[in-house]
Design a protein around this motif. Structure first.
Motif, PDB file in Angstrom:
ATOM      1  N   PRO A 276       6.556   8.727  -0.329  1.00 48.06           N
ATOM      2  CA  PRO A 276       5.091   8.982   0.056  1.00 48.06           C
ATOM      3  C   PRO A 276       4.398   7.719   0.008  1.00 48.06           C
ATOM      4  CG  PRO A 276       6.084  10.392  -1.856  1.00 48.06           C
ATOM      5  CD  PRO A 276       7.085   9.612  -1.460  1.00 48.06           C
ATOM      6  N   TYR A 277       4.970   6.425  -0.605  1.00 45.09           N
ATOM      7  CA  TYR A 277       3.948   5.335  -0.562  1.00 45.09           C
ATOM      8  C   TYR A 277       4.297   4.655   0.644  1.00 45.09           C
ATOM      9  CZ  TYR A 277       3.429   6.168  -5.627  1.00 45.09           C
ATOM     10  OH  TYR A 277       2.947   6.786  -6.718  1.00 45.09           O
ATOM     11  N   VAL A 278       5.795   4.580   1.312  1.00 51.23           N
ATOM     12  CA  VAL A 278       6.080   3.815   2.271  1.00 51.23           C
ATOM     13  C   VAL A 278       6.309   4.657   3.441  1.00 51.23           C
ATOM     14  CG1 VAL A 278       6.792   1.992   0.880  1.00 51.23           C
ATOM     15  CG2 VAL A 278       8.511   3.806   1.753  1.00 51.23           C
ATOM     16  N   GLY A 279       6.207   5.755   3.696  1.00 55.59           N
ATOM     17  CA  GLY A 279       6.560   6.706   4.897  1.00 55.59           C
ATOM     18  C   GLY A 279       7.691   7.225   4.950  1.00 55.59           C
ATOM     19  N   GLY A 280       8.716   6.911   4.103  1.00 58.69           N
ATOM     20  CA  GLY A 280       9.946   7.547   4.337  1.00 58.69           C
ATOM     21  C   GLY A 280      11.321   6.490   3.698  1.00 58.69           C
ATOM     22  N   ASP A 281      12.414   6.392   3.997  1.00 61.51           N
ATOM     23  CA  ASP A 281      13.206   5.634   3.531  1.00 61.51           C
ATOM     24  C   ASP A 281      12.917   4.085   3.835  1.00 61.51           C
ATOM     25  OD1 ASP A 281      15.716   4.041   2.913  1.00 61.51           O
ATOM     26  OD2 ASP A 281      17.017   5.659   3.797  1.00 61.51           O
ATOM     27  N   PRO A 282      12.743   3.053   2.802  1.00 63.76           N
ATOM     28  CA  PRO A 282      12.338   1.813   3.308  1.00 63.76           C
ATOM     29  C   PRO A 282      13.286   1.091   4.205  1.00 63.76           C
ATOM     30  CG  PRO A 282      12.121   2.225   1.063  1.00 63.76           C
ATOM     31  CD  PRO A 282      12.805   3.340   1.464  1.00 63.76           C
ATOM     32  N   GLU A 283      14.796   1.326   4.060  1.00 64.89           N
ATOM     33  CA  GLU A 283      15.631   0.907   5.040  1.00 64.89           C
ATOM     34  C   GLU A 283      15.484   1.365   6.389  1.00 64.89           C
ATOM     35  OE1 GLU A 283      19.481  -0.393   2.445  1.00 64.89           O
ATOM     36  OE2 GLU A 283      18.837   1.528   2.021  1.00 64.89           O
TER      37      GLU A 283
END
Length: 411
Positions: A276-283
């Motif tokens: 929820p903070y970054v919009g998905g899987d960071p990688e």
């Protein structure tokens, strides 16, 4: 002058931020075993806005008042009153520690104050509380062995550990005191990277092969004469659900496993937490050029990255010992365990309000563990649908200890 009659000026209000609501409930729920009053945390919450600013200072000030009150009552010869107030101070310092910036002297100072308040309460607690230190590689890992007042020979032992941000003292309040009331010996432990260790070992960080530190703790406790090795249970709270599942997959001395909740893939679990903070899987959603480095966090304005998100990123990188956000999630790929390697009886716990990923890992654990599995879901009607049942610790303890006692009674 208008004369009025009212019940109270205190109002029960939460926050629009669900994380702050959870942390407030965490504090209120600890009242079941002496970790807080109801009124004091609500009074602090009433002074706060809807962000993390002010949380640490507010709860630290409350803890200082409680500690001073406890000391005065102890000096006046009121041990029970002193015990209660020292426990309140201990848990208020823990609440302040939670939102203090990770890895800072301020966070360590608050954590050590929490430990000191608990040790001040220890002489007045039921049974005996022994502070332990395990020398592990280049670090010292703290723990507490708690034995009931009517101990008579070897008895059942629960070894319990928390997860990402829980502490030994909080674990005592969550399961230790309940175990002592039932005649159990309770060893609360921690490993590298956990909050208690960061207080004195600034370069500590989580390791994927948690059997490396759980096994030495079991070696220690199984050598104690007050412990029955045939009645050894291991319990993990929050991310501790991964620590203990991994340990049980490698140590056949464990006679029963309680995973609250089961985590078999920490990478997937943490991706779901930060999505929820970054919009998905960071990688997936972050290009290398967008990677956030630990040294960059304090240079970002709140308009670019909210304060709560910055502290989450700082805490993740610091606690997993990585220099950047993407490095952290690459490292997390090593935190996996095959549930089929667990052969002892297991109790799997989850709250209905924990979300889809914890539920999916709970169901995988129940389906794949090689030994017999008992599954229990806590609901909103139980007042325990939250992560780790922090809203109803007494009911959670009833489920855990009744299962363990019935299991060991069957041999």
């Amino acid at each position: 002058m208008t004369h009025t009659t009212e019940r109270s000026s205190t109002r029960v209000r939460g926050f629009t931020d669900p994380e702050l609501d959870f942390q407030l409930l965490r504090q209120l729920g600890s009242a079941a075993y002496g970790g807080a009053s109801i009124g004091e945390p609500l009074a602090v919450a009433a002074t706060l806005g809807d962000g993390v600013a002010g949380w640490t200072d507010g709860f630290a000030a409350l803890a200082e008042r409680q500690r001073a009150d406890a000391g005065a009552r102890a000096a006046a010869g009121h041990p029970i009153s002193a015990r209660d107030r020292f426990l309140h101070a201990c848990n208020s310092f823990r609440a302040a520690e939670y939102f203090a910036p990770a890895g800072t002297a301020r966070q360590a100072e608050l954590g050590l104050a929490s430990r000191a308040a608990f040790l001040a309460a220890a002489p007045y607690l039921p049974g005996r509380v022994e502070e332990l230190w395990l020398h592990w590689e280049d670090q010292r890992l703290p723990g507490y062995l708690c034995t009931p007042p009517d101990e008579a020979g070897p008895g059942p032992i629960l070894v319990a550990t928390s997860g990402f941000d829980g502490t030994l003292e909080e674990t005592y309040l969550q399961v230790g005191r309940a175990g002592l009331e039932r005649g159990w010996r309770v060893l609360v432990i921690c490993g590298p990277g956990q909050m208690d260790v960061t207080r004195t070992e600034p370069h500590t960080h989580f390791v994927p092969d948690t059997e490396r530190w759980v096994t030495p703790w079991l070696d220690h406790v199984l050598a104690r004469p007050e412990v029955d090795p045939e009645r050894l249970a291991l319990l993990g709270i929050s991310l501790g659900g991964y620590w203990v599942t991994r340990a049980a997959a490698h140590d056949d001395r464990i006679r029963a496993l309680v995973a609250n909740s089961p985590i078999v893939d920490l990478h997937a679990y943490q991706v779901a937490f930060v999505a929820p903070y970054v919009g998905g899987d960071p990688e997936v959603v972050l290009a290398p050029g967008d990677d956030l480095r630990l040294d960059d966090i304090d240079t970002l304005p709140d308009t670019e990255m909210p304060a709560a998100a910055k502290e989450l990123a700082r805490s993740l990188m610091t606690r997993f010992g990585r220099a950047s956000f993407l490095d952290t999630f690459a490292y997390l790929r090593g935190f996996r365990v095959d549930p089929a390697a667990v052969t002892c009886p297991a109790l799997a716990l989850v709250g209905s309000g924990e979300g889809g990923e914890p539920r999916a890992q709970f169901e995988r654990f129940c389906a794949e563990v090689a030994g017999p599995v008992t599954a229990h879901t806590f609901t909103a009607d139980d007042g325990a649908d939250t992560h780790c049942q922090l809203g109803n610790l007494a009911y959670s303890a009833a489920v855990v200890f009744d299962w363990l006692e019935e299991l060991f009674a069957r041999g």
